[in-house]
Structures are given as C-alpha cells and as structure tokens.
Scaffold this active site. Structure first.
Site, PDB file in Angstrom:
ATOM      1  N   LYS A 166       2.005  25.257  -4.397  1.00  0.00           N
ATOM      2  CA  LYS A 166       0.669  24.776  -3.735  1.00  0.00           C
ATOM      3  C   LYS A 166       1.041  23.284  -3.903  1.00  0.00           C
ATOM      4  O   LYS A 166       0.525  22.517  -4.691  1.00  0.00           O
ATOM      5  CB  LYS A 166      -0.165  25.161  -4.770  1.00  0.00           C
ATOM      6  CG  LYS A 166      -0.652  26.591  -4.672  1.00  0.00           C
ATOM      7  CD  LYS A 166      -1.762  27.098  -5.609  1.00  0.00           C
ATOM      8  CE  LYS A 166      -2.114  28.624  -5.297  1.00  0.00           C
ATOM      9  NZ  LYS A 166      -3.058  29.150  -6.136  1.00  0.00           N
ATOM     10  N   ARG A 218       0.727  -1.213   0.151  1.00  0.00           N
ATOM     11  CA  ARG A 218      -0.083  -0.091  -0.028  1.00  0.00           C
ATOM     12  C   ARG A 218       1.012   1.092  -0.117  1.00  0.00           C
ATOM     13  O   ARG A 218       0.598   2.147  -0.689  1.00  0.00           O
ATOM     14  CB  ARG A 218      -0.972  -0.126   1.287  1.00  0.00           C
ATOM     15  CG  ARG A 218      -2.017   1.008   1.263  1.00  0.00           C
ATOM     16  CD  ARG A 218      -3.109   0.852   0.316  1.00  0.00           C
ATOM     17  NE  ARG A 218      -2.924   1.795  -1.034  1.00  0.00           N
ATOM     18  CZ  ARG A 218      -2.904   1.039  -1.940  1.00  0.00           C
ATOM     19  NH1 ARG A 218      -3.602   0.197  -2.251  1.00  0.00           N
ATOM     20  NH2 ARG A 218      -2.739   2.086  -3.181  1.00  0.00           N
ATOM     21  N   ASP A 225      -1.335  37.192 -14.278  1.00  0.00           N
ATOM     22  CA  ASP A 225      -2.140  36.144 -13.725  1.00  0.00           C
ATOM     23  C   ASP A 225      -3.512  36.551 -14.398  1.00  0.00           C
ATOM     24  O   ASP A 225      -4.146  37.870 -14.332  1.00  0.00           O
ATOM     25  CB  ASP A 225      -2.307  36.747 -11.899  1.00  0.00           C
ATOM     26  CG  ASP A 225      -2.947  35.703 -11.199  1.00  0.00           C
ATOM     27  OD1 ASP A 225      -2.870  34.320 -11.578  1.00  0.00           O
ATOM     28  OD2 ASP A 225      -3.634  36.033 -10.291  1.00  0.00           O
ATOM     29  N   GLU A 257       4.047  39.752  -9.780  1.00  0.00           N
ATOM     30  CA  GLU A 257       2.872  39.383 -10.295  1.00  0.00           C
ATOM     31  C   GLU A 257       1.965  40.620 -10.962  1.00  0.00           C
ATOM     32  O   GLU A 257       1.858  41.500  -9.955  1.00  0.00           O
ATOM     33  CB  GLU A 257       1.993  38.444  -9.183  1.00  0.00           C
ATOM     34  CG  GLU A 257       0.624  38.189  -9.525  1.00  0.00           C
ATOM     35  CD  GLU A 257      -0.079  37.341  -8.537  1.00  0.00           C
ATOM     36  OE1 GLU A 257       0.581  36.802  -7.592  1.00  0.00           O
ATOM     37  OE2 GLU A 257      -1.399  37.761  -8.409  1.00  0.00           O
ATOM     38  N   LYS A 299       3.781  39.242  -4.904  1.00  0.00           N
ATOM     39  CA  LYS A 299       2.345  39.174  -5.269  1.00  0.00           C
ATOM     40  C   LYS A 299       1.573  40.089  -5.065  1.00  0.00           C
ATOM     41  O   LYS A 299       1.951  41.025  -4.189  1.00  0.00           O
ATOM     42  CB  LYS A 299       1.935  37.659  -4.618  1.00  0.00           C
ATOM     43  CG  LYS A 299       3.084  36.387  -5.115  1.00  0.00           C
ATOM     44  CD  LYS A 299       2.369  35.034  -4.616  1.00  0.00           C
ATOM     45  CE  LYS A 299       1.272  34.732  -5.508  1.00  0.00           C
ATOM     46  NZ  LYS A 299       0.928  33.327  -5.175  1.00  0.00           N
TER      47      LYS A 299
END
Lengths: 285, 285, 285, 285, 285, 285
Positions: free
Chosen positions: F138, F103, F221, F200, F170
């Site tokens: 992410k 597994r 973006d 960004e 950002k």
C-alpha cells in the site's frame, strides 16, 4: 582500418535500462547485506575462450553508472583477438558496486563479443577473397545499433540498419507488387537521391529480369556456388552482389570464391553464441 | 500445467520500441514505394524447423501496432511443439502493414521460440527424473522478463529475475565477505521474511560449511555427476539443490539422475539459436 | 505518385507530448470552467490562405487523444492544394475536447502545411525541368521525420534523414581530412554497400578533384547559374547533381534550367511560414 | 533587466533527443570514416547576418553531450545583438565530435536566435511607447518553453505558457458558452486566486459587455488603430490591454501609439526566419 | 459547481507506471498460479469509512490496462460523500485481471479520496464564511496534478501548481533580495501580464510594507485569529488574503471568521490519511 | 546493522521528474525575477520536530540537478534520530538554485522521514520482543522502492516489493480458487525455487487448513491478541507469522508480545504524516 567507437550518448540509455532491469525495486540485496560498504577490490575481466571482444564501453559505463568511484584500466580494446586467460581490463573500486554491476557488464560484453567472434571467424575464412561478410536486420529488438557495431568490431560490414535507409525488394514484395520490373521502377521514382536499391532473386531468370532495371545491388538467395558463379558472371560488375543462405565459416570460402562481393548471415546477430568472459577476483585493494 | 500469458502492458512497450527502431525516421520505404496501399494479402506464419513456439503475443501486437486492420488467426499457441511446415497463424489485412511489421514480428518470435525450444529439449531429456531445467540472469539486456517467459513456455523453471528478489551468494561474494559463514549470517539478519538464500559452492568442503548455516538452496557449480550425487546425499533434503555448468541435452540426463532438484543453464537465454519461422505469401485477399 | 502516410506509431508520441505540453498540470482551465461538459459542437477546419496541406493525421490524433468521441470528416487530404475558405475537415463532438485540442491540432497542421506550401511553390516553378526540390537536415529538433514528410506532401524529395544514412562530405570535413581525395577514398572503404557518397564542392577545381574519385552525388554550393551549367556539363551524368544556396521560387527556375538534378533548400524546413488554417464554429450539434 | 537562463535540467533532454534523432542507428558515418579520431580543431561560431542571439546553452550542451572534451569560449551571450561576422564563441576539441554535433547545435541556435531577432525588431520599433511585444501559444510542438525564452531574449514578454496558467476566453468559447457575461462569471467562480482572466473581443460592443464583468485583461483582436485607440480610452486602465492581428515591425508603431499595453504576434514563434549562424574552420589545434 | 474530470491523457501514464511498478518482471505470480484464466468474478468497490471519493478514473484505467474485458459500473462518482458500506462501483470480468489490478486501483483511489475527505472536512467547517480552503506545493512528487484535482473534488481551491504559474515571495526570498519592496518591484517589472504576485508576511509591519507595493495577494503566515482580523481590516480588500499555519477542521472556523479569503494547508496533500476503500468479492459471474 | 544506501541510478530519475514537475514550462519565475544570479547563500536544513530522517540523497540530488555549484555538508545521515532544531545539513551555493530546489528537496525528505519516523516509533514500542515491524504494497504510486527504503531507515523490515517477488494468497484468491488447499498446492507447483508462499487467514480454522499445506509464512489478519497467541502456539515455528490490522505504536506491544514474528502496517507508507523539516536562512556566503 580503425574501428570507430559509438558515441556514449547512444550507449548510456541502453546500459541504464539494463541496470535498472537487474536492480528491480530493492537493488542488489545480496551485496548490500554481505559486503562491507567500505570494502574495495580489484577484479580482472578475463576471456575464458578464444574470440574477438566488442562492447567494452557498455561494460565500462555499467560500472560507472553504479559507482563513479570504480575505475577500469583497459588493456585490450574492441576488435582485439583474445585467447583464454587474456585479461581485458582490471577493475578497481568499491567492492559492492563491482559486484552489483558485474552481471550487466558481462551480459553486454559477452553478447557483443560473441557476435564479433562469429563475424571474425567468417571474415578470416574468406580473407583470401575480395568478399566481405555482412549482417542483416535479424537483430535482437532494441540492440540493433550495437549488434551492427559488434559486426564491425569483428571485421564485418553492415547491411541496412532499418526499413528506412535503403530499398530491399524481397520475394513477398515482388509477389504483391506483381513482378520485379514494376517493383524496381516504382521504387526508383519515389526514393531520394542517396538511397540505393537492392533486389532479391532466387533464380537466374529473376536475375536477368532484375538486371534489366539496373538495381544497385542484387541479393542472390540460397543459390549453390555454381549458380552463384554464373550469376556473378552475368551481372559482370553492373551491380553489387550479395549471397545469402546457410553462410558458415565452413561454407563461406567456397561461396566467396565465386567472386561475390558480400556474404550475409542473419545468425551473426540473432544466434551467435556469447563469448565466455568472466570477472576474476584479484584482491582487496 | 497451463502457461500464463504475460499482460499486454508488459509486452507492448517492448514491441513499440522495436518497431520504431526498425522504422527509423523514414518508415518502410520499400513497401511504401512498391505496394499499393489498397492491396490486401494473407500470409502464413509457418515453422521451418521443429521446435516449441513462444512469443506469439509479441508478433500479434507488432502487426496491430502497425495497422489495427491486420488480423491474426492463431492456430498454435505458445508452448506448442511444431514440425517444419506447421502453420502457426494466418495473417490477413493490408499488405503494406504486413510487410512492414514482418521482420520485427519474426525477430521476437524466432528469439523466444529458440529459447523455448532449447529449454524443451533439455526438459525432455530429464523428464524421467524429478529435476527441472532453469535459466539464469544471463539474459539479453531489456528482454529478461520475456526470455524468462520463453523458458516457462519451453517447460522450464525460472531462477531469480534480478538482483533484488532473492539472495544468491556467489564465489566473489564469499571471497570479499570473508567466508560462507559470515556471508549467510549477514544475509539472514537483513532480508525480508519472504526472501530465500541460495549459496554457490564449488567443493564438498564448502558444501559442509554452507549446510551448517541452513541456506534455502545450494548451487553446486561445475561438479562431476559423482560429486553431485555425493552432494545430494550430504544435503539430504535440507536445501533445494541446483547444478550448474555445461548443461546440454546430452549432459543433462546423467546430472539429473544424481537426484538434483534443478539444472541451470545460462546459455538458454543468451545463446540459444533462434527458431526458424517464416512468413509465406498465401494470396491476395 | 501517391503520398504514403506515416504510420500512426510514429506520429502519436509526438502529438501526445505536444498535448501534455499544452495541458500542463491543470489542464484546459478555460474550457473546464466555461463549457458545459455535455455541450457538443461542429467546427470546420478551414484554410485562410492558399497553400498545400500536410499533417492532418497529427491533427486527427490530437482530437482523438483528448476525446475519442470527437470525429473528423476529412474532405481534403495531405498533399492537396487549398484556397482561402476551403473546408479541410468537419469536426464534431464534445465541445470541451474540441476547444482543448484546437491549438495543438492547428500548430502541427499549420507548421507542416507551411512546409508543404513552400515546397510546392518551388516545385511548381521548376516543373518544366527535370529538377526536383529537396530539403536538408536543417530541421526543427524532434520533428525531422515529420518535416521530411511535409516536404514530400508538397511534391519535394528528401535528402539525408540523419548523419547515418548517407555520406555527405562538406567543407569542414575536407579541411580537416586534408583534401577531397583522401576523404572520398576513406569513406568508400568503410561504408556499407547500400550507402551512397555525396561531396560538396565550391569551385570547378574542387569539382574536378571530386569527379576523379567517383562520388555518387555532388553538391554544388552557392554557384551562379552559369557555373552550375558548366559543372553539369563537366559531370556529364557521372554523378547526381545538387545545387544549394539561396533557392527560392524566384531563383529556382534559372537554376533548374542548368540541367541540375536537385535543388536543396534548408529554409523549407526551418523558416517556412506556417499556413494559416483556422477552426470555425459551425454550430452546436 | 537581465535575462534569466533556463535551468540545464530543462534543456538537456531536448538536446539529447535532437542528437539521437540525428545520429540514428549508425551515428555520424561521414566523420567516423573520414576524420582521424585524434584530430583536434578550433572552429568559430559566427553570425552571418545581423540579429539577436538566443539558445547558446542548447548549442553548448550539444557539443558536451557528444564529447565532454570539447570546450566553448563564449564571447557573446544570449540577448546580445550581433552583426555579420561577429564571432559568438570559439569551439575547440576533438574534430570528430565538433562535426558530429555541429548541425544540431546550429539548428537550435538558429531557430531560437531567429525568434529573438524578430522579437527584438518589433521591440525596437515600439521602444518609444510603453507597449511591449508578446508571443502566443502558437509554438513549435515540444519547444514551447524554449521559444518563450527566445522571446524574452529578444526583449519581448511572455503570454500564457499553456492551457493551464491563465484563463483566455476566445471567440469559440463565447459562442459555445452563450456570451461573454456567463463565460467570465463561470470562470471567476472556478479558478484559483492567482489566476487571471483575459477575454478576447472583436468589437467595441463586445468590449463594453466584457468590461462590465471586470476581466484582468482584454485582447482586442484585429482592430484598426483608430478603434484600438477608442478601446483603450473606454477601458481607461481598468484592464490590461492587448492588441493582436497582423503585428509586424512596420505596423507595430502605429498600434503601440494607441496606448495599448501589449502587442501579441503568433508568428514570432511559428514563422520567424532562422538567424543564419555558421561554424567556420579556424585551424587544427 | 461541477467538478471537471482530468483528461485521460494526463492520467494514463501515471497508472501505467504504477502497474508496471507492481508487476515487476514476473507479473502477478500469485493470481497466475492460482486463478483459472477462464474464471470471472464480480467485486464491489466499497467504502469502509465515511469520506469523499476522488480518483475513480485512475482505478478504472488500472483495470482496463490490465484487461480491457473488465467493466466497471460506477454508482458514485468523484466528489461524492460516502458512508461505510457504500458501494462505489461494481467491477465484473476476468478474475485474474481484477486481482492483479486491485492494489494499484486501491492505492490511487485511497490516496486521492483521503485528500478529498480531509479537504471536505475543512470546507464544511468554514461553510458559514466566505473563506475557501486551498492546498500548497507540498505534494507527493509525481502526483501534483492529481492531488490538486483531489483537493478540488473535496471542495477546495488550488494554489500554485508549480514554480512557474505565479509569483510567491516568501521569507527566504525577502531575506536574500533585501526586503519586500525591492522584491515586489523586481517581480512586477519582469513578469507576464497574466501572472499574479503574492507576498508572504509574518507581521503587521511587513504587511504595511507589502501593501505599499500592491501585491495581488498576501499570505499571512502563522498569525493568531486576532492578528489576522486586524490584517484583514488593514488590507481592506486591496489584496486577496490567505492565512496559513496549523489549519485543521478544529482551528479553521475561527480563522475563517476573521474575514480571510483563503486558508491554506500543506498537510492536505502530504499528510492526509488515505480513505479506507476495499474490494469485496460478490460472486463468480 | 548499517542501512544500505539506494544506488543513485534508482534515485535520480525520480528527483529529475519531480523537479521538472515543479519547474513547469517557465521555471522558477519568483527567484529568477527577484534574486541576483550572483548571490550566494548558506541555509540550514533543520528538523522542526522529533523524528528519524530518510531520503537525504533525494534532497542532495535535487540541489545538484538544479545547480552543481551547490554543496551540502551533511551532518546527520539517513536513519538518525533528530530533535527539533537539529541541523541535518548545511547547504551553500548560488541562492537562486537553492531556492528553486528547496520545495522538491523538502517534499522528498519530509515524506520519507515521515515514514521512517512512524516506523521507528513502532519499532521502539516492540523492541523488547523479537517481533519486527514491516510495510505492505500500500505505497504511493511511483515511490515504492523509496518508501520501502524509508521503512528500512526507520528500523523496519520489508514485505513484498511487488506482485512478482513472492506468493501472497489473500481472501479473494481463496474465494475464487475454491479454498486454501488448492490455492497453496497450485502455487507450489508453479513457482520458482527461490519464491516463498504466504497465506492470509482470518480464523483458527483457516489456519489449520493452511498449516496442512506448509506455507512459508502465515498472515494472521485482524485477530485479537488472544487469538494471535493461540495461532502462534498452533503454528509452533512451522511458518513465519505475521499479524496485520490496526497496528499502531499503542497496539503494537501487546501484539508483539504474543510471540508473533512480524507486524505489518499499510499506513506506514500510505498515511504517515510527513516529518516537518525546513530550510533556514543562515547568511549570504
């Protein structure tokens, strides 16, 4: 006197952590991008300046952890004196792995060899006396066990390894405890039967107070050679004697000649210059 | 330019490990035996020689981890120049805990301050030029993040933090890869868009070969000031320039005056002498 | 003589690991399913049999790590004798957390109190002599520092904490080293100045051989009281004396009365029965 | 029924930690000083009293981690009955490493064999009934998985491994939850389909209340054999039955003869005396 | 049915590791360079799509570990349904710390909320039946305990947490063991009294063989609704029934309507899409 | 372009932790109970659906850590496309160990292969352009280094590995810093010479403001293909261009055809469906 090697179980976690610190999250992006994974090479681990080597097991394990196919032929082991150009070991195997492990292997070896070299210099300067050079707890966090080993590799002796393996009563303890006498007697009634007591004194007056309570050792801090000689005379073998403060290869002989048992120097472990050791490309193999 | 502090989450495991290394299995048997658990004291953390301090958070956390009842009043923070006798902080609380944490707190502070001091000396010596002093990956295993911080505290810049955050093509890479050209071009096609490429060159011939492949930075290794000046002229702003080899506060100005962008010195992190900082007993409190 | 507490930094990782061992991957599914998260309770930590308590900090930290809202009022601290029914502490707070931490808190407290109780029984039986009871390295893996503390809480002394804090030359060492004389002399020339040497002897002949080389301590293994008395006479204060083998509260007095300094018993740490301590529900609070 | 061995991946971290605990920062200073690094020896791991052995893998791994050149010939494996003098294994290799690993290897083996021996004694005493002996969560912190294995090696069964693998509703849960009925029904509606529910009852009244809610198992705490017999009759196979409280090899038969399924005893894991196993020098090899 | 929170002691190491993974060796160089250390801000943690939230404690602890001065006002807790734009929490404090912790906080929250959302969708689709949706051991390495919690937050049930908390006999076990009958009977004689046995069957023939040996649960793998209905009829309440294979919100109702007890779906934990949750700047505060 | 393998030193701790998570405290109770310890088997690791494999080293190490006697013959390595039924490797050895590791081995392989498969699909869809597909931060906590590797195995490029290896400014940074201009200029004066800056922007106005400060890369973006095309035209090669927002195999071609350098997609690492890979029983061996 042979140098005992550290068990691998003590060394490996240290090397593993250093490699992971260097690999980060992406690994050795330079070698991965540039070096053919099938390329093999032989390199020579060579001294670039005179000194005493220490820490070869750390280097050896660094190469093995990166690639078990890398092999070392070690020509000169820990505790050996080297001259510039001396080849300590030949390393053969996958070129990528050799390059990836190089910096970590050298960081350990240079650091510990630097300590061994500094220790050996002082040891040599006092070889005509019975005195030994010893280190302190002023070590690099996380590396104490290994730095103490490097001191041994350089021919030095070890002092305490931590707060827990001997009593060392220093100036601040005395100030807060209210004197040498209560400090020593409280220590004696609480400690185990295999624990020794050392007391730091700054003056001959403190020394006499200390002697009255029979410590195992006395640390004579920052005294002149003349005062040291007088202290050694007063102690008359009733305790081991240790001198500290400004110990260098220059000052050591005069201090050692006072009849002192030990000279201790924190800088051996916290400020010794690394020994310059490099990796020279020998050829593809 | 303010110095950014390291997050505590990065510092604490390091301090915790150092304290446990020092406490061993029996703890501080000297203080436990001698010092009344109810005794409190105030001590002064004071510089014993001129320098620049770095690593106060490591010391602060060492005291807190041993006893949260210990408090620090910090008078001079990381990055500050100190003169002998300057009191960096006053520490107040249970005397036992202060004595137990003392050595670890000082080991960190002295080590990082030593690096900051060495860095600041070179930075000062080249302040009349545009050049900056930077460190290398020749760091103490386990302490790289913190030693790099100490360099910043001393006014220096940081080079790579590991094998994974930039491409640095060195002599052995070039030897095994078969030349500068294939090395750079292989690197460029494999790396991420935020990764820069630096190449080490030893001669002006190698420099010209490298320039043809447009690296982001060029490391000019062990060149004389005259050659460096010529190299800078040839590069003409097409790449960042870095000089390495024998950088000291004495040699730095002449090298910096060649128009180079960066001087790098491994010894800042591996061989800087610790800064002498001590803990002076102020009184029971 | 006050008992010094262990620093929390040494205790916490141990308690944390034990709680995670018990929580597994799903946590306390019984309390989570049954107990209202808003329910609070007060419980009493009470002795169910006579003994000496040790390890309360381990229990206290277990409750805190599960829920900082749980508070302990500690009435009887480590080293205290308890009778059946004595309330050691009252614990108040969220009922779920109290139930979740209960078993781990009791496992530590019962184990260490069992050791303290066994130690105290022997200590009491020899209180009319100068002898002390001490433990060995026969400890539960991972818990040595704490079991040694429990011995101190019971009024005992500590022997070596590990292989590294004193020399103890045992039968197998002597067999392989080729005799007591070479063993002691090799040890003496290699060890640090704060390290003591103890030698194990089984017969009076071995004792005489050992005495000739001036060890700091002598372990007289498995001798009858009569032989011990003779050994103590022969040693005549030239070394610390330790008797081992079959030490119980019944046999201890006769052995202690031989004039021996120390009695050592491995079973104190490896086979002492836990002290029965329980958690009694007092009420919702 | 064969005993399944624990995977090495579960054992090794435990042994590694124990060795590092014993080696401390300086390693085995006795063997390092006294024993020639080239000396080899053969020793016999031998039982000194009758019992059942468990934990040989822990010992084997201890020797291997210290020196892979040490080999074991295992003659009697876990779960085997031994008589005084029985040789469990012969160990051959570098003498230093054998001496360094000895204590840790014996600490594990003695502890787990002690548990297996205690379990086997009770198992034998109830072998004429259908009842089995089982352990509890009263285990040594950090060693639960291994102590449970030792119980199996002794022929016992395992109870819960932690708070998370079954529901066990005890007196304090019932008190806080407001009764047996709400406790069982809340448990049933929240748990996964592979989780069983056991309830502790002290009286036959509580038993009837519990039975009405169909738990999978019922723990009959501290009941006399007569009451247990009546409880078993009332339960009539509708739940697994477990008796706890004062279970010894003496009391077990009468309890087991009541028709109970399980007898549980916390002392098997927290208070079993270690089995005396030693290392006898056979010769240099 | 209230959702029980995971103890912080289980969550924190996980969050700590994730933060250190993201901080690397240099920390958040963007925020450190750009954001004034004295700047404070308020941001809103807001859902960008409909779903069910899970894992808020992971996010909360991420912010706290980076800077304890950051506070969260939580408006909607784990297990709550959210619509696009719903503000889950307001976060206020030092702007640097908020930006540094943001990504880790969102990575956890998005991942666990994605699992809860997927679970809730299936749970809703079968709410008209008695069936429950459950997860498997097909989880993300290192996060099983938390992913199982997320399933509970979404209204699902938990299957085994590991290899050790229940017997699950699958096709490969049966093939190697030589049939269902020997597999179940060997399992039954070896396991503890609180361990259940589930068997996987692929056909009705296998089902009949399994039923003869009375497993606690039967996993009906990849059967059509018609076959499942027949299987449920045959089992007739003698075992818990679980259907697996291709379970989605579309297929679930028809399967649940067969009278099955459980539907299990590995994709809930290994392939659920994250729930889109973001951090919106509200203002300097 | 060959895929560079991750060093084992980075993989092993991850696999070890996953195995221990699955083994819990009792290990694989199903295989232990049912499978003869002497039984050996051969199984085939086979793809059940089309995709690209990644992570075989994780699986290989899982089997080795459970039992070194298990051997793998690997037929298809990481980065290879597979069709349903393709046998990736044959695994032979003790049947118990194979079933125990199964597994965990599949969880890693399926997860990383899922990421590689998703990446490869987008890479294929834009293969007619110069654009590359890249991932983000992410990622699944604890697995970033490996998920980034899986992206490379699928033919994608890597973005930042953490907060510390590049500057990415950002929207929230810009809001708090007070604009793009101060943000970029503060970043430039503080960072090392091998660190790049990316900004960004959401609009063409922001783009022009950014371009004036010469960032190394610009993240565009959530722009439409038309706006992206215009942005690429404006940038005119002065910075690397990256498009983010709603990147799928369907939308990617149109975006890539705008002339953009990179397309980035967080879902590759956080929401890619696992690739279905199973273990088929081949026979006893």
């Amino acid at each position: 006197m042979t140098l005992s090697k550290l068990p691998e179980i003590m060394i490996e976690p240290c090397v593993r952590a250093a490699l992971l610190e260097d690999l980060g999250r992406a690994g050795d992006i330079t070698s991965d991008a540039i070096i053919d994974p099938a390329a093999t090479a032989t390199v020579a681990l060579a001294a670039r300046e005179p000194g005493v080597i220490a820490g070869l097991d750390f280097s050896r394990i660094a190469f093995r952890l990166i690639d078990p196919a890398i092999t070392l032929r070690i020509h000169l082991d820990d505790g050996t004196k080297v001259a510039p150009g001396d080849v300590i070991a030949h390393i053969t195997g996958p070129a990528r792995g050799i390059l990836t492990a190089e910096r970590v292997a050298l960081n350990f070896l240079g650091h510990f060899s630097g300590i061994a070299t500094a220790t050996a210099a002082i040891a040599a300067s006092i070889a005509h006396t019975k005195a030994k050079i010893t280190c302190t707890r002023k070590t690099t966090p996380g590396l104490r066990f290994a730095e103490k080993y490097a001191v041994r590799a350089g021919g030095g002796a070890n002092h305490r390894f931590g707060l827990d393996d001997a009593i060392l009563i220093k100036d601040n303890h005395i100030a807060i405890a209210g004197g040498i006498a209560p400090a020593i007697s409280r220590a004696r009634e609480r400690i185990g039967h295999l624990v020794k007591i050392e007391v730091e004194v700054d003056t001959l007056e403190q020394l006499e107070e200390a002697l009255a309570h029979q410590p195992d050792a006395i640390l004579l801090d920052n005294m002149t050679p003349a005062t040291l000689r007088e202290a050694v005379r007063l102690i008359a073998g009733r305790a081991i004697t240790e001198a500290s403060g400004r110990i260098t290869a220059q000052t050591a002989p005069e201090i050692a000649e006072t009849g002192i048992d030990l000279l201790s120097a924190g800088w051996l472990t916290h400020s010794a210059r690394v020994l310059d050791i490099g990796l020279d490309f020998v050829g593809v193999s």
